[in-house]
Write a protein that holds these residues in place. Structure first.
Motif, PDB file in Angstrom:
ATOM      1  N   GLY A 188       0.707  -0.663   0.066  1.00 31.92           N
ATOM      2  CA  GLY A 188       0.172   0.344  -0.066  1.00 31.92           C
ATOM      3  C   GLY A 188       0.454   1.110  -0.154  1.00 31.92           C
ATOM      4  O   GLY A 188       0.313   2.612  -0.641  1.00 31.92           O
ATOM      5  N   ILE A 189       2.091   1.420   0.690  1.00 33.19           N
ATOM      6  CA  ILE A 189       2.665   2.271   0.837  1.00 33.19           C
ATOM      7  C   ILE A 189       3.493   2.557  -0.701  1.00 33.19           C
ATOM      8  O   ILE A 189       3.521   3.722  -1.057  1.00 33.19           O
ATOM      9  CB  ILE A 189       4.011   2.022   1.736  1.00 33.19           C
ATOM     10  CG1 ILE A 189       3.215   2.051   3.527  1.00 33.19           C
ATOM     11  CG2 ILE A 189       4.962   3.015   1.914  1.00 33.19           C
ATOM     12  CD1 ILE A 189       4.043   2.484   4.536  1.00 33.19           C
ATOM     13  N   CYS A 190       3.918   1.972  -1.351  1.00 34.94           N
ATOM     14  CA  CYS A 190       4.659   1.939  -2.458  1.00 34.94           C
ATOM     15  C   CYS A 190       3.698   2.110  -3.552  1.00 34.94           C
ATOM     16  O   CYS A 190       3.730   3.070  -4.886  1.00 34.94           O
ATOM     17  CB  CYS A 190       5.243   0.358  -2.586  1.00 34.94           C
ATOM     18  SG  CYS A 190       6.421  -0.245  -1.838  1.00 34.94           S
ATOM     19  N   CYS A 191       2.406   1.857  -3.172  1.00 39.82           N
ATOM     20  CA  CYS A 191       1.625   1.943  -4.173  1.00 39.82           C
ATOM     21  C   CYS A 191       0.894   2.833  -3.969  1.00 39.82           C
ATOM     22  O   CYS A 191       0.846   3.951  -5.657  1.00 39.82           O
ATOM     23  CB  CYS A 191      -0.207   1.040  -4.838  1.00 39.82           C
ATOM     24  SG  CYS A 191      -1.586   1.150  -5.438  1.00 39.82           S
ATOM     25  N   LEU A 192       0.758   3.591  -2.979  1.00 38.21           N
ATOM     26  CA  LEU A 192       0.451   5.378  -3.073  1.00 38.21           C
ATOM     27  C   LEU A 192       1.210   6.333  -3.424  1.00 38.21           C
ATOM     28  O   LEU A 192       1.095   7.149  -4.065  1.00 38.21           O
ATOM     29  CB  LEU A 192      -0.157   5.397  -1.388  1.00 38.21           C
ATOM     30  CG  LEU A 192      -1.476   4.965  -0.878  1.00 38.21           C
ATOM     31  CD1 LEU A 192      -1.217   5.208   0.715  1.00 38.21           C
ATOM     32  CD2 LEU A 192      -2.264   5.323  -1.860  1.00 38.21           C
ATOM     33  N   GLN A 193       2.823   5.849  -3.288  1.00 40.30           N
ATOM     34  CA  GLN A 193       3.531   6.789  -3.510  1.00 40.30           C
ATOM     35  C   GLN A 193       3.769   6.053  -5.329  1.00 40.30           C
ATOM     36  O   GLN A 193       4.411   6.892  -6.503  1.00 40.30           O
ATOM     37  CB  GLN A 193       5.308   6.078  -2.789  1.00 40.30           C
ATOM     38  CG  GLN A 193       5.166   6.777  -1.857  1.00 40.30           C
ATOM     39  CD  GLN A 193       5.899   6.550  -1.308  1.00 40.30           C
ATOM     40  OE1 GLN A 193       7.250   6.031  -1.553  1.00 40.30           O
ATOM     41  NE2 GLN A 193       6.318   6.973   0.341  1.00 40.30           N
ATOM     42  N   CYS A 194       3.799   5.108  -5.937  1.00 39.95           N
ATOM     43  CA  CYS A 194       4.072   5.053  -7.190  1.00 39.95           C
ATOM     44  C   CYS A 194       3.049   4.802  -7.994  1.00 39.95           C
ATOM     45  O   CYS A 194       3.204   4.732  -9.638  1.00 39.95           O
ATOM     46  CB  CYS A 194       5.296   3.460  -7.620  1.00 39.95           C
ATOM     47  SG  CYS A 194       6.999   3.044  -6.735  1.00 39.95           S
ATOM     48  N   LYS A 195       1.813   4.631  -7.314  1.00 36.06           N
ATOM     49  CA  LYS A 195       1.035   4.988  -8.503  1.00 36.06           C
ATOM     50  C   LYS A 195       0.631   3.306  -9.326  1.00 36.06           C
ATOM     51  O   LYS A 195       0.029   3.828 -10.481  1.00 36.06           O
ATOM     52  CB  LYS A 195       0.552   6.014  -9.469  1.00 36.06           C
ATOM     53  CG  LYS A 195       0.539   7.441  -8.723  1.00 36.06           C
ATOM     54  CD  LYS A 195      -0.450   6.892  -7.389  1.00 36.06           C
ATOM     55  CE  LYS A 195      -0.484   8.926  -6.981  1.00 36.06           C
ATOM     56  NZ  LYS A 195       0.246   9.619  -6.573  1.00 36.06           N
ATOM     57  N   CYS A 196       0.968   2.490  -8.853  1.00 32.89           N
ATOM     58  CA  CYS A 196       1.420   0.957  -9.846  1.00 32.89           C
ATOM     59  C   CYS A 196       1.666  -0.347  -8.872  1.00 32.89           C
ATOM     60  O   CYS A 196       2.519   0.179  -7.969  1.00 32.89           O
ATOM     61  CB  CYS A 196       2.167   0.858 -11.091  1.00 32.89           C
ATOM     62  SG  CYS A 196       3.862   1.758 -11.013  1.00 32.89           S
ATOM     63  N   VAL A 197       1.268  -1.184  -9.213  1.00 29.01           N
ATOM     64  CA  VAL A 197       1.573  -2.311  -8.652  1.00 29.01           C
ATOM     65  C   VAL A 197       1.871  -3.242  -9.359  1.00 29.01           C
ATOM     66  O   VAL A 197       0.457  -3.317 -10.612  1.00 29.01           O
ATOM     67  CB  VAL A 197       0.783  -2.969  -7.620  1.00 29.01           C
ATOM     68  CG1 VAL A 197       0.974  -4.601  -7.200  1.00 29.01           C
ATOM     69  CG2 VAL A 197       0.053  -1.992  -6.376  1.00 29.01           C
ATOM     70  N   PRO A 198       2.949  -4.302  -9.758  1.00 33.40           N
ATOM     71  CA  PRO A 198       2.969  -5.352 -10.220  1.00 33.40           C
ATOM     72  C   PRO A 198       2.245  -6.310 -10.120  1.00 33.40           C
ATOM     73  O   PRO A 198       1.539  -6.295  -9.900  1.00 33.40           O
ATOM     74  CB  PRO A 198       4.627  -6.062 -10.558  1.00 33.40           C
ATOM     75  CG  PRO A 198       5.110  -4.511  -9.328  1.00 33.40           C
ATOM     76  CD  PRO A 198       4.319  -3.559  -8.957  1.00 33.40           C
ATOM     77  N   SER A 199       1.453  -7.262 -11.963  1.00 32.04           N
ATOM     78  CA  SER A 199       1.100  -7.596 -11.745  1.00 32.04           C
ATOM     79  C   SER A 199       1.033  -8.896 -11.520  1.00 32.04           C
ATOM     80  O   SER A 199       2.921  -9.330 -11.035  1.00 32.04           O
ATOM     81  CB  SER A 199       0.791  -8.255 -13.452  1.00 32.04           C
ATOM     82  OG  SER A 199       1.558  -8.602 -13.676  1.00 32.04           O
ATOM     83  N   GLY A 200       0.374 -10.024 -11.102  1.00 39.65           N
ATOM     84  CA  GLY A 200       0.843 -10.794 -10.093  1.00 39.65           C
ATOM     85  C   GLY A 200       1.696 -11.417  -8.833  1.00 39.65           C
ATOM     86  O   GLY A 200       1.419 -10.164  -7.882  1.00 39.65           O
ATOM     87  N   THR A 201       1.409 -12.237  -8.634  1.00 36.97           N
ATOM     88  CA  THR A 201       1.775 -12.307  -6.961  1.00 36.97           C
ATOM     89  C   THR A 201       3.555 -12.591  -6.300  1.00 36.97           C
ATOM     90  O   THR A 201       3.709 -12.020  -5.427  1.00 36.97           O
ATOM     91  CB  THR A 201       1.527 -13.833  -6.258  1.00 36.97           C
ATOM     92  OG1 THR A 201       1.863 -14.565  -7.073  1.00 36.97           O
ATOM     93  CG2 THR A 201       0.060 -13.501  -6.117  1.00 36.97           C
ATOM     94  N   TYR A 202       4.241 -12.128  -7.476  1.00 33.30           N
ATOM     95  CA  TYR A 202       5.393 -12.897  -7.375  1.00 33.30           C
ATOM     96  C   TYR A 202       6.043 -12.031  -8.608  1.00 33.30           C
ATOM     97  O   TYR A 202       5.748 -12.382  -9.407  1.00 33.30           O
ATOM     98  CB  TYR A 202       6.062 -13.573  -6.739  1.00 33.30           C
ATOM     99  CG  TYR A 202       7.346 -13.242  -6.071  1.00 33.30           C
ATOM    100  CD1 TYR A 202       8.399 -13.042  -5.817  1.00 33.30           C
ATOM    101  CD2 TYR A 202       8.364 -13.931  -7.240  1.00 33.30           C
ATOM    102  CE1 TYR A 202       9.268 -13.079  -4.981  1.00 33.30           C
ATOM    103  CE2 TYR A 202       9.773 -14.285  -7.018  1.00 33.30           C
ATOM    104  CZ  TYR A 202      10.416 -13.933  -5.720  1.00 33.30           C
ATOM    105  OH  TYR A 202      11.655 -13.640  -5.409  1.00 33.30           O
ATOM    106  N   GLY A 203       7.392 -11.126  -8.905  1.00 32.84           N
ATOM    107  CA  GLY A 203       8.010 -11.168  -9.495  1.00 32.84           C
ATOM    108  C   GLY A 203       7.402 -10.254 -10.066  1.00 32.84           C
ATOM    109  O   GLY A 203       6.674  -9.165 -10.043  1.00 32.84           O
TER     110      GLY A 203
END
Length: 100
Positions: free
Chosen positions: A64-79
């Motif tokens: 959540g912290i990373c998403c708020l700062q970067c405005k994106c989340v990589p797909s999948g559960t790993y990598g």
């Protein structure tokens, strides 16, 4: 002589206190809270990202912290961190990857 020294000391104390008030007058800046749309986006993306995590609450917090700062989340559960360079490059205080 003593009267002049006492007067000089009093004047210097008054000047110091006035400078101190000016220096402390600015309130600290507070970052605006995240918008509802951003937090719901991050909640859904991080929920999918952390679905298989061993320590799910910690994964969700850091994601959540990373998403708020970067405005994106990589797909999948790993990598797949190459999809979001900001997410990939964020480091903790020990120099290791911060984002799950």
């Amino acid at each position: 002589m003593k009267l002049a020294l006492a007067t000089l000391l009093l004047i210097s104390m008054l000047l110091r206190s006035s400078f101190l008030q000016f220096a402390m007058a600015d309130p600290p800046t507070v970052a605006a809270p995240p918008t509802v749309a951003a937090s719901s986006f991050c909640d859904s993306k991080c929920g999918a990202r952390c679905a298989n995590a061993g320590v799910k609450d910690r994964c969700l917090r850091y994601c959540g912290i990373c998403c708020l700062q970067c405005k994106c989340v990589p797909s999948g559960t790993y990598g797949n961190k190459s999809e979001c360079p900001c997410y990939r490059d964020m480091l903790n205080s020990k120099g290791k990857a911060k984002c799950p």
